[in-house]
Design an enzyme around this catalytic site. Structure first.
Site, PDB file in Angstrom:
ATOM      1  N   GLN A  69      31.624 -41.715 -34.374  1.00  0.00           N
ATOM      2  CA  GLN A  69      30.737 -41.859 -33.218  1.00  0.00           C
ATOM      3  C   GLN A  69      30.291 -43.297 -33.012  1.00  0.00           C
ATOM      4  OE1 GLN A  69      30.102 -40.004 -30.871  1.00  0.00           O
ATOM      5  NE2 GLN A  69      28.295 -40.844 -29.858  1.00  0.00           N
ATOM      6  N   GLU A  70      30.045 -43.997 -34.098  1.00  0.00           N
ATOM      7  CA  GLU A  70      29.512 -45.355 -33.987  1.00  0.00           C
ATOM      8  C   GLU A  70      30.533 -46.348 -33.432  1.00  0.00           C
ATOM      9  OE1 GLU A  70      26.668 -46.664 -34.239  1.00  0.00           O
ATOM     10  OE2 GLU A  70      25.458 -45.107 -35.163  1.00  0.00           O
TER      11      GLU A  70
END
Length: 462
Positions: A307-308
């Site tokens: 996600q990051e």
């Protein structure tokens, strides 16, 4: 930390109106301090002709700001009651769909927090029909309320609708896990067909060029070719677009591959399969994460990393966060000053990112959702929210988080973690260099495909 992978839309304030809205909020907050909140709450019953003539929706916009200010006074029950009334007033305006949806959502969640399902249901039912962003949560909480009220048949129908309409959402997975469902029931019955060629000479020529560039280790050039292909993919079928996602995956452009797959799944959710999951949930740093996790779940670290940064070691955010786990230099400086200069190195970034996350997990007694929220918004904000919305229901607390970005962030990573764990249990461990079991069909009408297949080196096969 503001990426919304998989097509999730995150609320972003419009810069052009931000200053004006902040000024209105400041002036309105001042009016609250002067004791005029009661007048605003009563004005709907006794509107002044002057106010009605000026701006029919102005008071409702102010009501939204006032309700948000009142949430800061929680857990005071009187403040909660007034905030709910103001959110209802804001929802009545109906001029800005985003504002109306936000007001309905916040009001409904506060009502649920107070144990008032009856008060929450009207807003939740509106959200189910009128808001793609909030509908999975609304369906989930309507089902919970129906169960609480003994309406088992209605609850079953609501759950079935959530699983049918939003099978890939975190809230659908919550229901499925609670019911002991096999996740395969959320997928299509067959593995999707992936077409190397379409019969379109121009398209096939560019695909072949991308393949040849990948064979020559010219990944950057291949990414550019694939980006151009993706921009013109509307005229080809989903099977050909799936192959573009495969090639983007091979080029190490995981973010582009995720975006391509998200668009495909929006058009046909039935294409979700264990084979497609190997594209959606790669583990390019599997061994490195395992070596740095130090007692933590490596799959959780991988889900967070996905996600990051979409596994881009050179990723940088507007705020200055760097690398695979999007670490701020100021955070890493607390551990090692010299490491700040090496944040684009995967080993360094994963080491200090995992170390920082481990500290958050310890501070929140191992509660993953709280630690993820703190990784995104900061420990101090989550600690304040816990005081503001005290509850033993973690799912309710996470949906009460006032920052849209943080709410979505936590639910996306929780969903990613679910699928990583399922794939691990199934023995479907994705590799960086090989995709497992994805069938490839080359149409006989594509002569270049046959030419490529006859090369001494085998063609790129997933």
């Amino acid at each position: 930390m503001d990426r919304g992978l998989d097509g999730i839309e995150l609320e972003q304030p419009r810069a052009a109106s931000l200053r004006r809205e902040m000024e209105e909020a400041r002036l309105f907050a001042a009016s609250l301090r002067r004791g005029t909140l009661g007048a605003l709450l009563k004005r709907e019953k006794h509107p002044s002709h002057h106010a009605k003539a000026e701006h029919p929706c102005k008071e409702e916009a102010k009501a939204l700001s006032a309700a948000q200010d009142l949430e800061e006074q929680l857990p005071d029950k009187n403040a909660a009651r007034k905030a709910i009334a103001l959110y209802e007033k804001a929802a009545m305006c109906g001029k800005d769909p985003a504002m109306v949806a936000k007001a309905r959502y916040r009001g409904a969640m506060l009502a649920l927090w107070q144990g008032d399902c009856a008060g929450a249901l009207p807003a939740l039912e509106h959200l189910i029909e009128g808001s793609r962003q909030y509908s999975p949560r609304a369906l989930y909480w309507v089902a919970r309320c129906q169960e609480k009220g003994g309406q088992k048949q209605k609850a079953a129908l609501t759950k079935a609708r959530l699983l049918a309409e939003q099978p890939f959402s975190y809230h659908a997975l919550l229901l499925a896990e609670h019911a002991g469902m096999d996740p395969r029931q959320l997928m299509g019955s067959k593995a999707p067909i992936v077409a190397l060629r379409t019969g379109n000479a121009a398209w096939d020529q560019e695909v072949r060029l991308a393949e040849l560039l990948l064979r020559s280790n010219e990944d950057s050039a291949a990414r550019r070719v694939l980006a151009a292909l993706k921009s013109g993919a509307a005229g080809v079928g989903l099977s050909a677009q799936l192959y573009i996602s495969v090639l983007q995956h091979r080029a190490g452009d995981y973010h582009a591959s995720f975006m391509t797959l998200a668009e495909i799944l929006r058009q046909n959710q039935g294409l979700l399969s264990p084979e497609v999951l190997t594209l959606l949930y790669p583990q390019p740093y599997r061994k490195l994460v395992a070596s740095q996790a130090r007692g933590q779940d490596p799959l959780l670290i991988t889900a967070l990393m996905r996600q990051e940064s979409s596994f881009n070691p050179r990723a940088r955010s507007r705020a200055g966060a760097r690398g695979l786990m999007q670490l701020m230099p100021s955070t890493v400086r607390e551990f090692s000053i010299s490491a700040v200069r090496k944040l684009e190195k995967p080993e360094t970034n994963i080491r200090y990112g995992a170390r920082y996350f481990r500290g958050l997990m310890e501070r929140f007694d191992g509660k993953i959702g709280l630690a993820l929220a703190a990784y995104n918004a900061g420990y101090g904000k989550v600690a304040r929210w816990m005081k503001r919305y005290p509850t033993t229901d973690l799912a309710l607390f996470l949906d009460l988080i006032p920052y849209t970005e943080t709410r979505e962030y936590v639910s996306i990573i929780a969903r990613n973690h679910f699928w990583y764990r399922w794939m691990e249990a199934e023995g479907r461990i994705p590799q960086a260099t090989r995709l497992w079991g994805l069938p490839v069909i080359v149409k006989s009408t594509a002569p270049m495909a046959a030419e490529l297949m006859n090369k001494a080196k085998p063609p790129l096969q997933p």
